[in-house]
Scaffold this active site. Structure first.
Site, PDB file in Angstrom:
ATOM      1  N   SER A 375      29.534  40.529  38.718  1.00 52.25           N
ATOM      2  CA  SER A 375      30.809  40.763  39.596  1.00 52.25           C
ATOM      3  C   SER A 375      32.005  40.064  38.758  1.00 52.25           C
ATOM      4  CB  SER A 375      30.672  40.326  41.045  1.00 52.25           C
ATOM      5  OG  SER A 375      30.462  38.873  41.132  1.00 52.25           O
ATOM      6  N   LYS A 381      41.806  34.969  35.411  1.00 54.37           N
ATOM      7  CA  LYS A 381      41.130  33.739  35.628  1.00 54.37           C
ATOM      8  C   LYS A 381      39.599  33.883  35.371  1.00 54.37           C
ATOM      9  CE  LYS A 381      43.918  32.782  39.817  1.00 54.37           C
ATOM     10  NZ  LYS A 381      44.024  32.637  41.273  1.00 54.37           N
ATOM     11  N   GLU A 382      39.263  35.110  35.219  1.00 55.85           N
ATOM     12  CA  GLU A 382      37.891  35.164  34.555  1.00 55.85           C
ATOM     13  C   GLU A 382      37.767  35.779  33.238  1.00 55.85           C
ATOM     14  OE1 GLU A 382      35.317  35.560  38.628  1.00 55.85           O
ATOM     15  OE2 GLU A 382      36.263  37.355  37.971  1.00 55.85           O
ATOM     16  N   ASP A 411      36.206  44.193  40.450  1.00 55.78           N
ATOM     17  CA  ASP A 411      37.086  44.545  41.559  1.00 55.78           C
ATOM     18  C   ASP A 411      38.654  44.763  41.435  1.00 55.78           C
ATOM     19  OD1 ASP A 411      35.934  44.947  43.999  1.00 55.78           O
ATOM     20  OD2 ASP A 411      36.429  43.154  44.821  1.00 55.78           O
ATOM     21  N   LYS A 603      33.997  39.834  47.455  1.00 54.01           N
ATOM     22  CA  LYS A 603      32.819  39.880  46.777  1.00 54.01           C
ATOM     23  C   LYS A 603      31.719  40.483  47.416  1.00 54.01           C
ATOM     24  CE  LYS A 603      29.216  37.086  44.234  1.00 54.01           C
ATOM     25  NZ  LYS A 603      28.890  35.677  43.920  1.00 54.01           N
ATOM     26  N   ASP A 627      27.092  35.628  38.808  1.00 55.09           N
ATOM     27  CA  ASP A 627      28.367  35.609  38.475  1.00 55.09           C
ATOM     28  C   ASP A 627      28.840  36.044  37.265  1.00 55.09           C
ATOM     29  OD1 ASP A 627      28.739  34.986  41.274  1.00 55.09           O
ATOM     30  OD2 ASP A 627      29.046  32.951  40.935  1.00 55.09           O
ATOM     31  N   ASP A 834      26.954  34.398  50.857  1.00 53.81           N
ATOM     32  CA  ASP A 834      25.496  34.270  50.439  1.00 53.81           C
ATOM     33  C   ASP A 834      24.647  33.698  51.554  1.00 53.81           C
ATOM     34  OD1 ASP A 834      27.186  32.140  50.388  1.00 53.81           O
ATOM     35  OD2 ASP A 834      26.797  31.531  48.390  1.00 53.81           O
TER      36      ASP A 834
END
Length: 1136
Positions: A375, A381-382, A411, A603, A627, A834
């Site tokens: 994901s 940022k990622e 997403d 998420k 992740d 989670d």
């Protein structure tokens, strides 16, 4: 191929397997021929008698004809290949109130695509007039030509020819489809024998493709004799294997006597074992916990009975805090009474599922499928390079290729992520076979090429250095392409937008419009093939923004063939992959539909969308979620987890949680980022109860458990299987149950859509995934399993209708009026979805397992900056507060949740509230020093003895916990320090935010934690020294400064007093130093590299500390008698 077999064993008859007709001698004979396409076709005795090919006695032997250059396997028909290639080359979009469209893409990325499985892979040009299409390619990348005349034709023209005339446009003859039809694979379950290769070698010699033309005889057909001579090969592994005379004597023993024994005839071995903690460690550990618990009870009783009359308020605050700390310690310590270790046996797993056997001569794997989820949400940022490296580590995992499917959830719907994933799939063409050829670890290219040690260690192939150098160069170019994607997309979009603007301007001039009127041209984002990107644009517009875009699904890598596809020497290839499997797992890009007005549930919603899409496309019975910054560090990690799922009792396991390990942490681990006390202590202890909690990543789920079903009740389900068992003459050995067999609430089939949605394909996939996830029924103790060999059937190829259904289930409206997020899938309503998801499974009676491997299974990144770390802890603590005030509170759990597991989950919801008492207790030493009183009236012997015993027990328990968990004392101390830092900052803010949400309904929003992409030219620990202001820093700073001022004031007062009260000063100063020692990492973080802390931070903290000090002096001023006694001495101290 001719395959003759013996009588079926008694075991086979009991299992209801398909049996051949018996001859007069009592032997069962089964014949099969191998077609030119590489498949096996059953032949009856009548067919053989009529053909005259075989006559006389039917002998028991097996001959296996291998693939020769003119005899390559073809798994599916041309029509199916055409459909599958169409699907993989199309970008599917759709959503609410919109038609699902398949956009055929001529080009996915700017760079050239080589691998035949990848989207955008095209063959030669079509020979039809006025057609610019490309013909189809097979798994090896060669052109698929459906007619013997070698007329090249693309997919669309081929389908048109089939519909119109059925004739080949080249030779005008009907297409000969016999060799391309999907034939049934021969059934070897009744005794076909595997044959050893010459000289016990496992592989046959493989010749180069360009030699195949040289092996033709004068008639133009393949010269088998010449091929055998020049390659020194043989037909069959040993030509023919003649079993012993008593090999099929069913009266002596079940199974085969002279050949390879069946799996069920081998000694049964477990796949995993429990390793108890040595009694020399665990017994004293439990005894010390009991002793400390008793002493705590006596100590608190004594404290209550002996108040400090001089400072009753100080005593009251301290006793309340101490009682809460004792309660909190019990909640944390009691679940640690039953820690265990586990081990797995990968060799047994391989023998059971992957080795050739009498019923599986080809060695096709019987392992269940696994869908891997990654994901990501924001490419800024990622970094896409981080996500791409994670994908590459997944595609190269050591697991049967045809059983794997990788899904990435974007997403943010960003074209940058889409093209980065396409680039990763393209680079996987080289990276994955390279890892298989040289057994590379780790299989994240960035981590592998960053290893400081000798890369040639344990490498024996002479071409390793050459291959590594070439792959390293290709990876550097790959990184440059990824890093240049934002610029490339921007330039491309600017060019296309300028072209559109020119077109509109030209049209305006031709139509006589007003040239002064400003042009309204959408600033669109364009894909590589010159079309609009259906997701988020760089300049947001209607239906093209982060929260407003269509659902997108692209099969980046289509499903591989069922059997290995070995590489061959090719001058065009940079690296020689001869005898290396070059197949790649299925890889799918998914961006769910988002529309304004819908709650997309962050998420958790993205994960549920992947669950539904994957159920339709691949339906792996197990799901591993990661992740984007957590990659597979151990290529056998999936097999390690499968050892538990496929072992006896594995049907009751809902998930396998792996520990989180991190890279890029500073050597001192200043802020306890490794969190080893939790991952190696608490989680290992819970593994001995009902299982560890789910921590969000690195977890392998049973899909059936995610659907909200209870664990199978063995006795009940055995009866159900018996009721569903077919007649003895039935050939169906793969009996599955229906959803209502597991949940009586689903007895009415109309209730299925209310729980799972309106997709019938999704509903039909549920019992299939449940059946395929069962362990093997290879032991009498396995009461709820599946027959061996049931998962060797190849998966069906993808078609457009299936992918369109997958697009529909990721639409924003699909979950309306269903139980997704409430009972099914990831649970909504908490920022820590989670923990809630794992709690719901345990509450239904499922068990989980903690899998610690010798080599770390996964590794990822963690924020080493103080501000980021505090915000991360704030998010976790806020989720815990939400859990406490929701129906997921462990106090409301069912009886299926074990007592110690209930206490552990109760602690998850309660631990943030400790911050209230912790902050108060951290101020008590300063208050004690300011007031001149201590929490007890005098430091008598009883108090000191209790304190000494409790301290010794605490130290002893910590040492023993370090022994059985394997953590270091320094790690334990770092954890204690950060517990106080986070408890006085983030946890208090979490309690306040949670109360605001519960009382006032104010929703909590968090920013995404930034993932560092790494920069070789910068200090890898540069983030450690950055100081970014946050209000969370105020409470611990105030505590530190108040305690420092209090020590200085009390020390000065004690020195200048006539009768120094050193005992009270030492008592208060000791606890103040205890507080300051815990806050030392926090102070270092504030100082930064060179004291770059903002001045305002110190100003505010100093003002607050001075104000509190003056306020206390005003409330309780020094006694005048003390001042008068020392007035004549001239050296007295008087507080202003």
């Amino acid at each position: 191929m001719a395959s003759l077999s013996s009588n079926p064993s008694k075991k086979a008859i009991r299992e209801g397997g398909s049996q051949s007709n018996r001859n007069s001698s009592g032997q069962t004979v089964k014949f099969a021929r191998r077609t030119s396409s590489g498949r096996y076709v059953d032949l009856s005795r009548e067919d053989l008698d009529m053909s005259g090919e075989i006559s006389g006695d039917y002998m028991n032997y097996t001959v296996h004809i291998p693939s020769t250059p003119d005899n390559q396997p073809m798994d599916t028909s041309v029509a199916v290949k055409a459909e599958e290639q169409y699907v993989s080359n199309s970008l599917f979009t759709g959503g609410f109130n919109s038609v699902t469209r398949a956009h055929l893409m001529d080009k996915v990325i700017e760079s050239e695509v080589n691998h035949p499985q990848m989207a955008g892979s095209k063959g030669s040009s079509c020979s039809m007039p006025a057609c610019d299409g490309k013909i189809m390619r097979d798994e090896r990348g060669t052109d698929v030509i459906p007619c013997d005349c070698r007329f090249k034709i693309c997919r669309d023209c081929y389908l048109d020819a089939q519909k119109e005339t059925g004739l080949c446009p080249g030779c005008k003859e009907p297409y000969k489809m016999g060799d391309y039809d999907e034939d049934d694979v021969a059934d070897f379950s009744s005794g076909a024998l595997p044959l050893p290769a010459p000289d016990n070698s496992k592989t046959m010699s493989v010749m180069k493709p360009n030699q195949s033309l040289l092996m033709r005889n004068q008639t133009g057909e393949f010269d088998h004799n010449r091929w055998l001579f020049e390659t020194k090969g043989t037909y069959g592994y040993g030509n023919a294997f003649w079993p012993q005379d008593d090999a099929y004597d069913d009266e002596k023993d079940e199974g085969l006597q002279g050949g390879m024994a069946e799996t069920m005839d081998k000694p049964w071995k477990p796949l995993s074992r429990k390793l108890p903690i040595p009694a020399a460690i665990i017994s004293p550990y439990r005894l010390l916990i009991a002793v400390r618990l008793v002493v705590l009870g006596f100590f608190l009783t004594w404290r209550v009975k002996h108040p400090n009359e001089e400072a009753i308020w100080l005593w009251a605050m301290s006793i309340v805090c101490e009682i809460w700390f004792a309660f909190s310690w019990i909640l944390d310590q009691i679940p640690k009474l039953c820690p265990i270790n586990r081990s797995t046996d990968l060799s047994v797993l391989r023998d059971k599922f992957d080795m050739p056997s009498a019923s599986n001569p080809t060695g096709r794997s019987d392992l269940p499928g696994v869908d891997l989820f990654v994901s990501t949400a924001d490419p800024e940022k990622e970094p896409p390079l981080v996500t791409a490296n994670t994908i590459l580590s997944i595609l190269a995992v050591d697991y049967p290729v045809e059983k794997l499917a990788c899904y990435v959830s974007d997403d943010g719907g960003a074209l940058l992520t889409f093209e980065a994933m396409a680039e990763a799939a393209s680079f996987a063409d080289m990276w994955v076979p390279f890892c298989r050829k040289h057994e590379i670890e780790p299989r994240n290219p960035d981590s592998y090429f960053s290893i400081k040690g000798d890369p040639t260690k344990n490498k024996s192939r002479s071409d390793f250095v050459k291959d590594r150098r070439r792959v390293k160069r290709e990876y550097d170019e790959f990184k440059v392409r990824i890093n240049g994607l934002p610029d490339s997309i921007r330039r491309r979009s600017d060019a296309f937008n300028a072209r559109e603007e020119m077109k509109m301007l030209k049209h305006m001039r031709e139509s006589g419009g007003d040239p002064l009127e400003p042009l309204k041209v959408q600033k669109a984002t364009w894909m590589a093939d010159g079309t609009h990107w259906p997701g988020t644009w760089a300049v947001p517009s209607s239906e093209h923004a982060k929260g407003d875009h269509a659902g997108i699904l692209q099969v980046m890598l289509k499903p591989p063939s069922s059997d290995p596809l070995m590489g061959c020497a090719d001058d065009d290839k940079i690296v020689d992959f001869t005898d290396v499997d070059i197949r790649l797992p299925m890889f799918v890009y998914v961006s769910r539909e988002k529309r304004p007005g819908y709650d997309h549930n962050k998420k958790a919603g993205a994960m549920n969308a992947l669950v539904r899409a994957s159920a339709i496309l691949s339906n792996g019975p197990f799901i591993l979620n990661l992740d984007c910054d957590h990659y597979i560090y151990n290529c056998k990690a999936v097999r390690e987890g499968m050892c538990f799922m496929m072992d006896r009792g594995g049907e009751n396991i809902c998930y396998i949680q792996f520990p989180q390990r991190f890279e890029g942490i500073d050597p001192s681990d200043r802020y306890a980022n490794h969190n080893t006390v939790f991952f190696d202590g608490n989680m290992r202890a819970l593994d001995g109860v009902q299982g560890p909690v789910y921590v969000g990543t690195g977890c392998m789920f049973r899909r059936f458990a995610l659907y909200g079903f209870d664990p199978p009740q063995t006795d009940k389900n055995i009866i159900m299987v018996a009721n569903h068992r077919p007649r003895p003459d039935s050939t169906d050995q793969t009996q599955t149950l229906k959803p209502n067999d597991f949940d009586p609430d689903l007895a009415d089939m109309n209730l299925l859509p209310k729980r799972f949605g309106n997709s019938t394909m999704l509903a039909d996939s549920i019992p299939i995934s449940e059946f395929q996830g069962r362990p093997l029924a290879d032991h009498p103790a396995v009461k709820y399993g599946r027959p061996p060999g049931s998962l060797r059937v190849p998966r069906d190829p993808l078609d457009a209708a299936t992918v369109a259904e997958a697009v529909s289930v990721i639409s924003c409206w699909y979950e309306d009026k269903t139980e997704w997020g409430d009972r099914v899938g990831w649970i909504y309503g908490s920022v820590t979805e989670d923990v809630v998801t794992g709690y719901r499974m345990h509450n239904r009676g499922w068990h989980s397992v903690y899998c610690i491997t010798k080599r770390d299974s996964f590794r990822g990144s963690a924020p080493i900056n103080l501000t980021d770390r505090l915000h991360q802890v704030l998010r976790w603590a806020t989720g815990s507060v939400e859990i406490f005030f929701s129906r997921n509170n462990a106090l409301l759990a069912s009886r299926r949740l074990k007592l110690l597991q209930r206490i552990a989950y109760l602690n998850v919801g309660i631990y943030p509230f400790t911050s209230i008492f912790l902050i108060l207790y951290c101020f008590l030493p300063a208050l004690s020093l300011f007031s001149g009183h201590f929490i007890v009236q005098t430091l008598n012997v009883t108090f000191l003895i209790y304190l000494l015993i409790i301290t010794i027990c605490l130290i002893s328990v910590a040492i023993l916990e370090v022994k059985w968990s394997g953590i270091g004392l320094e790690e334990w101390w770092r954890n204690e320090q950060f517990w106080l830092i986070s408890g006085t900052s983030a946890h208090l803010a979490a309690v306040l935010q949670g109360l605001l949400k519960v009382i006032a309904g104010i929703e909590i929003s968090f920013t995404l934690t930034s993932k560092s992409g790494g920069d070789e030219n910068e200090d890898m620990y540069a983030d450690l020294y950055l100081v970014r202001w946050t209000s969370l820093m105020i409470p611990p700073m105030v505590i530190a400064m108040v305690n420092i001022i209090a020590i200085a004031v009390a020390f000065s007062r004690t020195i200048y007093s006539t009768v120094p009260q050193w005992s009270k000063f030492i008592g208060g100063a000791f606890f103040s130093f205890w507080v300051l020692a815990h806050l030392y990492p926090f102070a270092k973080g504030l100082m930064g590299r060179r004291g770059k802390t903002p001045t305002i931070v110190f100003v505010w903290s100093g003002l607050i500390a001075i104000t509190l000090s003056l306020l206390w002096i005003s409330i309780s001023p020094p006694k005048s008698s003390t001042t008068a006694q020392v007035a004549g001495g001239g050296g007295g101290f008087q507080f202003p």
